[in-house]
Each structure stands twice: as C-alpha cells, then as structure tokens.
Design an enzyme around this catalytic site. Structure first.
Site, PDB file in Angstrom:
ATOM      1  N   SER A 140       0.866  -1.173   0.000  1.00  0.00           N
ATOM      2  CA  SER A 140       0.000   0.000   0.000  1.00  0.00           C
ATOM      3  C   SER A 140       0.904   1.225   0.000  1.00  0.00           C
ATOM      4  CB  SER A 140      -0.913  -0.068   1.231  1.00  0.00           C
ATOM      5  OG  SER A 140      -1.803   1.002   1.223  1.00  0.00           O
ATOM      6  N   TYR A 194      -4.900   8.144  -6.410  1.00  0.00           N
ATOM      7  CA  TYR A 194      -3.858   7.245  -5.890  1.00  0.00           C
ATOM      8  C   TYR A 194      -4.059   7.021  -4.391  1.00  0.00           C
ATOM      9  CZ  TYR A 194       0.667   5.404  -4.469  1.00  0.00           C
ATOM     10  OH  TYR A 194       1.668   4.625  -3.919  1.00  0.00           O
ATOM     11  N   LYS A 217      -5.028   3.512  -2.331  1.00  0.00           N
ATOM     12  CA  LYS A 217      -4.240   2.910  -1.256  1.00  0.00           C
ATOM     13  C   LYS A 217      -5.045   2.847   0.052  1.00  0.00           C
ATOM     14  CE  LYS A 217      -0.578   1.996  -3.697  1.00  0.00           C
ATOM     15  NZ  LYS A 217      -0.213   0.616  -4.016  1.00  0.00           N
TER      16      LYS A 217
HETATM   17  N1  NAP Z   1       8.136   4.727  -4.647  1.00  0.00           N
HETATM   18  C1  NAP Z   1       7.397   5.252  -3.691  1.00  0.00           C
HETATM   19  O1  NAP Z   1       7.647   6.396  -3.242  1.00  0.00           O
HETATM   20  C2  NAP Z   1       6.269   4.463  -3.096  1.00  0.00           C
HETATM   21  C3  NAP Z   1       5.758   4.873  -1.837  1.00  0.00           C
HETATM   22  C4  NAP Z   1       4.710   4.157  -1.278  1.00  0.00           C
HETATM   23  C5  NAP Z   1       4.189   3.064  -1.943  1.00  0.00           C
HETATM   24  N2  NAP Z   1       4.684   2.686  -3.160  1.00  0.00           N
HETATM   25  C6  NAP Z   1       4.069   1.528  -3.822  1.00  0.00           C
HETATM   26  O2  NAP Z   1       5.060   0.558  -4.065  1.00  0.00           O
HETATM   27  C7  NAP Z   1       4.652  -0.277  -5.150  1.00  0.00           C
HETATM   28  C8  NAP Z   1       5.820  -0.467  -6.105  1.00  0.00           C
HETATM   29  O3  NAP Z   1       6.112   0.793  -6.692  1.00  0.00           O
HETATM   30  P1  NAP Z   1       7.599   1.265  -7.001  1.00  0.00           P
HETATM   31  O4  NAP Z   1       7.839   2.470  -6.179  1.00  0.00           O
HETATM   32  O5  NAP Z   1       8.535   0.139  -6.943  1.00  0.00           O
HETATM   33  O6  NAP Z   1       7.364   1.792  -8.506  1.00  0.00           O
HETATM   34  P2  NAP Z   1       8.056   1.409  -9.905  1.00  0.00           P
HETATM   35  O7  NAP Z   1       9.539   1.425  -9.766  1.00  0.00           O
HETATM   36  O8  NAP Z   1       7.415   2.318 -10.890  1.00  0.00           O
HETATM   37  O9  NAP Z   1       7.571  -0.100 -10.142  1.00  0.00           O
HETATM   38  C9  NAP Z   1       6.216  -0.384 -10.444  1.00  0.00           C
HETATM   39  C10 NAP Z   1       6.082  -1.829 -10.880  1.00  0.00           C
HETATM   40  O10 NAP Z   1       4.696  -2.071 -11.173  1.00  0.00           O
HETATM   41  C11 NAP Z   1       4.609  -2.726 -12.427  1.00  0.00           C
HETATM   42  N3  NAP Z   1       3.376  -2.415 -13.143  1.00  0.00           N
HETATM   43  C12 NAP Z   1       2.825  -1.198 -13.365  1.00  0.00           C
HETATM   44  N4  NAP Z   1       1.737  -1.315 -14.147  1.00  0.00           N
HETATM   45  C13 NAP Z   1       1.590  -2.648 -14.406  1.00  0.00           C
HETATM   46  C14 NAP Z   1       0.676  -3.408 -15.186  1.00  0.00           C
HETATM   47  N5  NAP Z   1      -0.330  -2.825 -15.875  1.00  0.00           N
HETATM   48  N6  NAP Z   1       0.825  -4.741 -15.245  1.00  0.00           N
HETATM   49  C15 NAP Z   1       1.859  -5.349 -14.592  1.00  0.00           C
HETATM   50  N7  NAP Z   1       2.758  -4.687 -13.847  1.00  0.00           N
HETATM   51  C16 NAP Z   1       2.633  -3.351 -13.764  1.00  0.00           C
HETATM   52  C17 NAP Z   1       5.823  -2.212 -13.210  1.00  0.00           C
HETATM   53  O11 NAP Z   1       6.201  -3.173 -14.201  1.00  0.00           O
HETATM   54  P3  NAP Z   1       6.055  -2.985 -15.807  1.00  0.00           P
HETATM   55  O12 NAP Z   1       6.076  -1.519 -16.096  1.00  0.00           O
HETATM   56  O13 NAP Z   1       7.220  -3.754 -16.356  1.00  0.00           O
HETATM   57  O14 NAP Z   1       4.754  -3.643 -16.119  1.00  0.00           O
HETATM   58  C18 NAP Z   1       6.889  -2.138 -12.123  1.00  0.00           C
HETATM   59  O15 NAP Z   1       7.523  -3.380 -11.988  1.00  0.00           O
HETATM   60  C19 NAP Z   1       3.429   0.397  -5.766  1.00  0.00           C
HETATM   61  O16 NAP Z   1       2.262  -0.271  -5.355  1.00  0.00           O
HETATM   62  C20 NAP Z   1       3.481   1.804  -5.191  1.00  0.00           C
HETATM   63  O17 NAP Z   1       2.203   2.377  -5.118  1.00  0.00           O
HETATM   64  C21 NAP Z   1       5.718   3.352  -3.749  1.00  0.00           C
END
Ligand code: NAP
Length: 264
Positions: free
Chosen positions: A142, A156, A160
């Site tokens: 989340s 967004y 979450k």
């Molecule tokens: N980074 C932050 O600051 C942060 C903070 C709090 C929570 N989060 C959460 O952490 C989680 C991971 O995010 P991240 O920060 O690691 O972002 P990221 O680096 O952009 O990675 C996102 C991942 O989701 C996959 N994805 C997106 N759309 C997709 C689809 N239609 N089908 C299959 N896979 C899909 C992408 O793979 P492909 O593009 O190869 O499909 C990628 O592997 C998310 O749920 C995000 O909301 C992130």
C-alpha cells in the site's frame, strides 16, 4: 509465516520495490514467480538471481495486470503447473501527480485496475489453496498515502486507502486459518514511481530528503513484518512518527490545512 522455503509470486517485479523483493527472497525462497509487463527486465532479473542461487525455481510471466483475461491466464497457469503460492506480494502499482479534473482517463483506469482490481482478484484467486493448506501470506504493498486524502493525488491516495481497509478486514476474516495479511505502507522511496506518476512536461514531485527510506530497508522491513505477522509495516522512524500523528488528526484540521494551503 517463516519465509525460508516459500513459493512467492511478486507482481511488479521488473522495477523498484518488486525487483528488490525478488533479490531479497533469492537464497531464502524455494521458488519465485516474477510478474510484470517488461519481460526483458524480468528475464535479466531471473538470470541474476539464478547465478546466485542455482537451485531456485524462477518463472517469468509477462502480464498486463490491467487486462482481466491476462490476469485469469496467470491464475490458470499457476493451477496447471500446480504451483502453490504461499507468499503473494501484491506490489505492482502506479500513481498520478496532479488534479483529478485534468487527469488522463486511460491512466485513471490503469490506477484502479492495477492498484485495486488486480490486487483484489489475485488475492481472491490464490486464497482458497492457502486456506486449504493452512499456510500463506498476502503482502499488500500500500502506501502512507493511504492514511489520508491527498489533494493532487486524490485517486492514488484513495486506491491505497482501499488497500489498507481491505487488508485489515481480510486479516481479521482469516484469523486462525494459518493465512496472514500484512499491509506495507512506505513513505517516499527512490524508484521509477515518480517518473511514471508525473504528467507530461512536468518534473516528478519530490518530498524532503529526510523522509526517504532506501529500497533495501523498505523491503527488509516488509519481510521482517511478514515473519512477525504485523498488520501494518511503516518503514523508517520519521514516517512512523508522521503517520502516527496523521492518524490522530481530525478531518476538520486537515480541511483547514488544505484551505490555508490553497486546496479547497
Ligand atoms: N516509490 C514510492 O515512493 C512508493 C511509496 C509508497 C508506496 N509505493 C508503492 O510501491 C509499489 C511499487 O512501486 P515502485 O515504487 O517500486 O514503482 P516502480 O519502480 O514504478 O515499479 C512499479 C512496478 O509495477 C509494475 N506495473 C505497473 N503497471 C503494471 C501493469 N499494468 N501490469 C503489470 N505490472 C505493472 C511495473 O512493471 P512494468 O512496467 O514492467 O509492467 C513495475 O515493476 C506500488 O504499489 C506503489 O504504489 C511506492
């Protein structure tokens, strides 16, 4: 649940937190299923972890989680291959920086499909075999954004909030079944998230440096949290304190703060 010897399915394994989950589970898990759209990245990651742990079973599945048919093909494939996933990491997700009234409709739909629908339907598909075997964990990635409404990230944050609420209720329903549920609620982390969430021609939004926690620490805290059966994991002392205060703040005070900052 102890993670040694688990069979994990990680969505969003091609980047950011998902890729780090794969790296930290290699050497501990028996098998991994890596899911995302970018197959080249998943194959590279598979080769990397197999070089470290040649006995690991690694499957790569190229799936667009927005597409219901592809989601169903994934769960049918798991059944055909008789893969009993006991750690489901619903990690894939995306956001959007900007006002909802000017958002891109196609992106809005992708946020709802990936952050809410895919997370829910994969959980529903894998739960019965976990309950039958009295062993399993759902780790829902989340965000701290899910603890409060956020003008400028309305959809967004709401997606979450759904994940937080769903995870907590599911955890209560599954008590005494041997299946646990943990919600990971990180604050800002340096991944590709900001580049994906920014609008065309804009720079990604960045929070103050002191609230950022490294990818490695976030994932370690999440896996420790799963093993300790924690309901919610908020990595980093600053974010823990901040979210404690946010959750105590009445909505009327938040409304006042938004009004003073120009958000009505
Ligand atoms: N980074 C932050 O600051 C942060 C903070 C709090 C929570 N989060 C959460 O952490 C989680 C991971 O995010 P991240 O920060 O690691 O972002 P990221 O680096 O952009 O990675 C996102 C991942 O989701 C996959 N994805 C997106 N759309 C997709 C689809 N239609 N089908 C299959 N896979 C899909 C992408 O793979 P492909 O593009 O190869 O499909 C990628 O592997 C998310 O749920 C995000 O909301 C992130």
């Amino acid at each position: 649940m102890k993670l040694d010897g688990c069979f994990a399915l990680i969505t969003g394994a091609s980047a950011g937190l998902g890729r780090e989950f794969v790296r930290q589970l290699a050497g501990r898990a028996r098998g991994l299923v890596l899911v995302a759209r970018r197959g080249d990245r998943l194959n590279q990651l598979r080769d990397e972890v197999l070089a470290r742990d040649p006995n690991l079973l690694v499957h790569v599945r190229v799936v667009d989680l927005c597409d219901q048919a592809q989601r169903e093909q994934l769960t049918q494939w798991l059944e055909q291959e008789k893969i009993d996933v006991d750690l489901l990491i619903n990690n894939a997700g995306l956001g959007d920086y900007g006002s909802f009234a000017t958002s891109d409709l196609e992106r809005d739909d992708r946020i709802m499909q990936v952050n809410i629908v895919a997370l829910t339907s994969l959980t529903r598909a894998l739960l019965p075999q976990m309950i039958a075997r009295k062993r399993g964990t759902i780790l829902n990635v989340s965000s701290s954004a899910g603890f409060l409404p956020i003008p400028g990230m309305a959809l967004y944050a709401a997606s979450k909030a759904y994940v937080n609420c769903f995870s907590e209720a599911l955890r209560a329903e599954l008590r005494a079944t041997g299946v646990t549920v943990t919600a990971l609620c990180p604050g800002p982390v340096h991944t590709e998230f900001g580049d994906v969430a920014k609008r065309p021609g804009r720079e990604p939004e960045r929070g103050p440096g002191f609230v950022y926690v490294s990818i490695e620490r976030v994932v370690r805290a999440a896996l420790d949290g799963v093993e300790a059966d924690r309901p919610v994991v908020i990595p980093g002392a600053m974010m823990k304190l901040g979210m404690f205060l946010v959750r105590l703040t009445p909505m009327s005070i938040l409304r006042l703060a938004w009004r003073l900052s120009g958000n009505r």
